[in-house]
Design a protein around this motif. Structure first.
Motif, PDB file in Angstrom:
ATOM      1  N   SER A 110       0.841  -1.191   0.000  1.00 52.86           N
ATOM      2  CA  SER A 110       0.000   0.000   0.000  1.00 52.86           C
ATOM      3  C   SER A 110       0.880   1.247   0.000  1.00 52.86           C
ATOM      4  CB  SER A 110      -0.922   0.016   1.228  1.00 52.86           C
ATOM      5  OG  SER A 110      -0.212   0.418   2.379  1.00 52.86           O
ATOM      6  N   PHE A 111       0.279   2.361  -0.254  1.00 58.87           N
ATOM      7  CA  PHE A 111       1.011   3.629  -0.278  1.00 58.87           C
ATOM      8  C   PHE A 111       1.129   4.243   1.112  1.00 58.87           C
ATOM      9  CE2 PHE A 111      -0.344   3.085  -4.656  1.00 58.87           C
ATOM     10  CZ  PHE A 111       0.895   3.212  -5.275  1.00 58.87           C
ATOM     11  N   TYR A 112       0.745   3.499   2.138  1.00 61.20           N
ATOM     12  CA  TYR A 112       0.885   3.957   3.515  1.00 61.20           C
ATOM     13  C   TYR A 112       2.190   3.485   4.157  1.00 61.20           C
ATOM     14  CZ  TYR A 112      -4.007   5.097   2.956  1.00 61.20           C
ATOM     15  OH  TYR A 112      -5.192   5.614   2.491  1.00 61.20           O
ATOM     16  N   ILE A 113       2.904   2.594   3.495  1.00 61.42           N
ATOM     17  CA  ILE A 113       4.151   2.048   4.042  1.00 61.42           C
ATOM     18  C   ILE A 113       5.248   3.114   3.960  1.00 61.42           C
ATOM     19  CG2 ILE A 113       5.921   0.255   3.818  1.00 61.42           C
ATOM     20  CD1 ILE A 113       3.216  -0.858   4.644  1.00 61.42           C
ATOM     21  N   ARG A 114       5.869   3.401   5.093  1.00 54.05           N
ATOM     22  CA  ARG A 114       6.915   4.412   5.174  1.00 54.05           C
ATOM     23  C   ARG A 114       8.235   3.784   5.606  1.00 54.05           C
ATOM     24  NH1 ARG A 114       4.346   6.842   2.056  1.00 54.05           N
ATOM     25  NH2 ARG A 114       2.824   8.417   2.572  1.00 54.05           N
ATOM     26  N   MET A 115       9.313   4.476   5.283  1.00 57.05           N
ATOM     27  CA  MET A 115      10.655   4.028   5.664  1.00 57.05           C
ATOM     28  C   MET A 115      11.431   5.228   6.194  1.00 57.05           C
ATOM     29  SD  MET A 115      12.553   3.754   2.026  1.00 57.05           S
ATOM     30  CE  MET A 115      12.262   5.055   0.827  1.00 57.05           C
ATOM     31  N   GLU A 116      12.522   4.949   6.883  1.00 58.39           N
ATOM     32  CA  GLU A 116      13.371   6.020   7.415  1.00 58.39           C
ATOM     33  C   GLU A 116      14.779   5.479   7.603  1.00 58.39           C
ATOM     34  OE1 GLU A 116      13.613   8.287  11.601  1.00 58.39           O
ATOM     35  OE2 GLU A 116      11.727   8.631  10.522  1.00 58.39           O
ATOM     36  N   LEU A 117      15.749   6.362   7.501  1.00 55.84           N
ATOM     37  CA  LEU A 117      17.132   6.026   7.786  1.00 55.84           C
ATOM     38  C   LEU A 117      17.446   6.358   9.237  1.00 55.84           C
ATOM     39  CD1 LEU A 117      18.694   7.452   4.553  1.00 55.84           C
ATOM     40  CD2 LEU A 117      18.786   5.053   5.253  1.00 55.84           C
ATOM     41  N   SER A 118      18.369   5.587   9.828  1.00 51.98           N
ATOM     42  CA  SER A 118      18.815   5.916  11.175  1.00 51.98           C
ATOM     43  C   SER A 118      19.545   7.256  11.128  1.00 51.98           C
ATOM     44  CB  SER A 118      19.724   4.812  11.717  1.00 51.98           C
ATOM     45  OG  SER A 118      20.886   4.680  10.927  1.00 51.98           O
ATOM     46  N   PRO A 119      19.625   7.959  12.237  1.00 53.14           N
ATOM     47  CA  PRO A 119      20.288   9.272  12.241  1.00 53.14           C
ATOM     48  C   PRO A 119      21.747   9.237  11.775  1.00 53.14           C
ATOM     49  CG  PRO A 119      18.948   9.028  14.191  1.00 53.14           C
ATOM     50  CD  PRO A 119      18.953   7.688  13.507  1.00 53.14           C
ATOM     51  N   ASP A 120      22.406   8.076  11.855  1.00 54.06           N
ATOM     52  CA  ASP A 120      23.785   7.955  11.379  1.00 54.06           C
ATOM     53  C   ASP A 120      23.863   7.308   9.988  1.00 54.06           C
ATOM     54  OD1 ASP A 120      23.108   5.347  11.974  1.00 54.06           O
ATOM     55  OD2 ASP A 120      24.720   5.034  13.427  1.00 54.06           O
ATOM     56  N   ASP A 121      22.726   7.088   9.332  1.00 51.21           N
ATOM     57  CA  ASP A 121      22.631   6.499   7.987  1.00 51.21           C
ATOM     58  C   ASP A 121      23.133   5.062   7.900  1.00 51.21           C
ATOM     59  OD1 ASP A 121      21.424   8.675   6.735  1.00 51.21           O
ATOM     60  OD2 ASP A 121      23.322   9.578   6.150  1.00 51.21           O
ATOM     61  N   ARG A 122      23.324   4.394   9.020  1.00 49.41           N
ATOM     62  CA  ARG A 122      23.817   3.008   8.985  1.00 49.41           C
ATOM     63  C   ARG A 122      22.710   1.991   8.742  1.00 49.41           C
ATOM     64  NH1 ARG A 122      26.810   1.366  13.942  1.00 49.41           N
ATOM     65  NH2 ARG A 122      27.053  -0.517  12.707  1.00 49.41           N
ATOM     66  N   TYR A 123      21.465   2.360   9.068  1.00 51.87           N
ATOM     67  CA  TYR A 123      20.370   1.402   8.954  1.00 51.87           C
ATOM     68  C   TYR A 123      19.181   2.022   8.224  1.00 51.87           C
ATOM     69  CZ  TYR A 123      23.027  -1.107  12.464  1.00 51.87           C
ATOM     70  OH  TYR A 123      24.031  -1.755  13.136  1.00 51.87           O
ATOM     71  N   LEU A 124      18.500   1.180   7.495  1.00 57.36           N
ATOM     72  CA  LEU A 124      17.262   1.548   6.815  1.00 57.36           C
ATOM     73  C   LEU A 124      16.157   0.722   7.445  1.00 57.36           C
ATOM     74  CD1 LEU A 124      15.673   2.821   4.402  1.00 57.36           C
ATOM     75  CD2 LEU A 124      16.339   0.786   3.097  1.00 57.36           C
ATOM     76  N   ILE A 125      15.091   1.395   7.851  1.00 53.60           N
ATOM     77  CA  ILE A 125      13.971   0.706   8.489  1.00 53.60           C
ATOM     78  C   ILE A 125      12.719   0.977   7.665  1.00 53.60           C
ATOM     79  CG2 ILE A 125      13.479   2.639  10.015  1.00 53.60           C
ATOM     80  CD1 ILE A 125      12.678   0.625  12.163  1.00 53.60           C
ATOM     81  N   SER A 126      11.876  -0.043   7.544  1.00 47.72           N
ATOM     82  CA  SER A 126      10.623   0.137   6.813  1.00 47.72           C
ATOM     83  C   SER A 126       9.527  -0.684   7.472  1.00 47.72           C
ATOM     84  CB  SER A 126      10.773  -0.307   5.357  1.00 47.72           C
ATOM     85  OG  SER A 126       9.558  -0.117   4.653  1.00 47.72           O
ATOM     86  N   GLY A 127       8.333  -0.114   7.465  1.00 49.61           N
ATOM     87  CA  GLY A 127       7.161  -0.893   7.822  1.00 49.61           C
ATOM     88  C   GLY A 127       6.914  -1.890   6.704  1.00 49.61           C
ATOM     89  N   SER A 128       5.933  -2.757   6.879  1.00 51.59           N
ATOM     90  CA  SER A 128       5.654  -3.771   5.866  1.00 51.59           C
ATOM     91  C   SER A 128       4.220  -4.260   5.997  1.00 51.59           C
ATOM     92  CB  SER A 128       6.624  -4.948   6.034  1.00 51.59           C
ATOM     93  OG  SER A 128       6.352  -5.982   5.117  1.00 51.59           O
ATOM     94  N   SER A 129       3.659  -4.658   4.881  1.00 56.81           N
ATOM     95  CA  SER A 129       2.317  -5.222   4.883  1.00 56.81           C
ATOM     96  C   SER A 129       2.288  -6.611   5.503  1.00 56.81           C
ATOM     97  CB  SER A 129       1.764  -5.276   3.453  1.00 56.81           C
ATOM     98  OG  SER A 129       1.703  -3.977   2.897  1.00 56.81           O
ATOM     99  N   ASP A 130       3.466  -7.224   5.727  1.00 55.69           N
ATOM    100  CA  ASP A 130       3.519  -8.556   6.359  1.00 55.69           C
ATOM    101  C   ASP A 130       3.426  -8.471   7.881  1.00 55.69           C
ATOM    102  OD1 ASP A 130       6.039  -7.681   7.175  1.00 55.69           O
ATOM    103  OD2 ASP A 130       7.064  -9.520   6.582  1.00 55.69           O
ATOM    104  N   ARG A 131       3.149  -7.259   8.417  1.00 57.44           N
ATOM    105  CA  ARG A 131       3.007  -6.991   9.850  1.00 57.44           C
ATOM    106  C   ARG A 131       4.346  -6.891  10.568  1.00 57.44           C
ATOM    107  NH1 ARG A 131      -1.170 -11.561   9.817  1.00 57.44           N
ATOM    108  NH2 ARG A 131       0.708 -12.676  10.375  1.00 57.44           N
ATOM    109  N   GLY A 132       5.438  -6.878   9.795  1.00 60.40           N
ATOM    110  CA  GLY A 132       6.767  -6.798  10.387  1.00 60.40           C
ATOM    111  C   GLY A 132       7.417  -5.447  10.175  1.00 60.40           C
ATOM    112  N   ILE A 133       8.539  -5.286  10.856  1.00 56.97           N
ATOM    113  CA  ILE A 133       9.402  -4.118  10.702  1.00 56.97           C
ATOM    114  C   ILE A 133      10.728  -4.667  10.196  1.00 56.97           C
ATOM    115  CG2 ILE A 133      10.590  -2.262  11.913  1.00 56.97           C
ATOM    116  CD1 ILE A 133       8.175  -2.791  14.039  1.00 56.97           C
TER     117      ILE A 133
END
Length: 187
Positions: A110-133
């Motif tokens: 869906s178009f509601y899934i968002r992502m973000e980088l950690s403040p030090d750019d070492r990690y990328l995090i994203s929500g997911s439709s599979d109910r996971g992070i």
């Protein structure tokens, strides 16, 4: 004030000012996997993007982009695609992605899934439709992500704590907000 007008009705799903050129604005949409750069100094914005990315999706139907994120240096532009990949572009010169992130369970349905980088750019995090992070190391896209489970529905938004990089938050369509600590990441 400039207004972008698209020829075909479509939703703009991501927008990001670029750091390497303060006159450029990146946009993405729901209709395709294309990122466009617009020069905000010109009145004819709607007709002439100054750069476009290449749609590299191998899916049989068109896929859009749910959001755009720029790293803190302004060099890499991340695009979360509804083909279940997160593409990374050289922000100074669009074209083909330089790499991508994926996992067998990761879903951007869906178009509601968002992502973000950690403040030090070492990690990328994203929500997911599979109910996971899903948490990837940005310098190792080939490695499987850490997947945090705990929500009962689609995870739509995620955020890093700015003062403590070991804490993240997530919210979901299950009407919950969860706070996660690093000690739970590695389990």
């Amino acid at each position: 004030m400039h207004i972008l007008i698209f020829k075909k009705p479509t939703s703009v799903t991501g927008i990001q000012f670029l750091k390497h050129n303060e006159n450029l604005l990146a946009s993405s949409g729901a209709a395709d996997g294309i990122i466009k750069y617009w020069d905000i100094r010109y009145r004819s914005l709607a007709k002439f993007p100054v750069q476009t990315s290449t749609d590299c999706s191998t899916a049989k139907r068109p896929h859009g982009i749910s959001c755009l994120t720029l790293d803190h240096s302004g060099r890499r532009l991340y695009a979360n695609s509804t083909d279940n990949y997160i593409y990374v572009y050289n922000a100074a010169d669009l074209g083909m992605p330089i790499t991508r992130f994926h996992h067998s369970t990761y879903r951007c349905s869906s178009f509601y899934i968002r992502m973000e980088l950690s403040p030090d750019d070492r990690y990328l995090i994203s929500g997911s439709s599979d109910r996971g992070i899903h948490i990837w190391e940005t310098d190792a896209p080939e490695r499987p992500p850490i997947v945090l489970q705990g929500h009962k529905h689609e995870v739509t938004s995620v955020a890093w704590c700015r003062s403590d990089f070991d804490i993240i938050a997530s919210c979901s369509d299950d009407l919950t907000l969860r706070v996660w600590h690093r000690r739970g990441f590695d389990e």
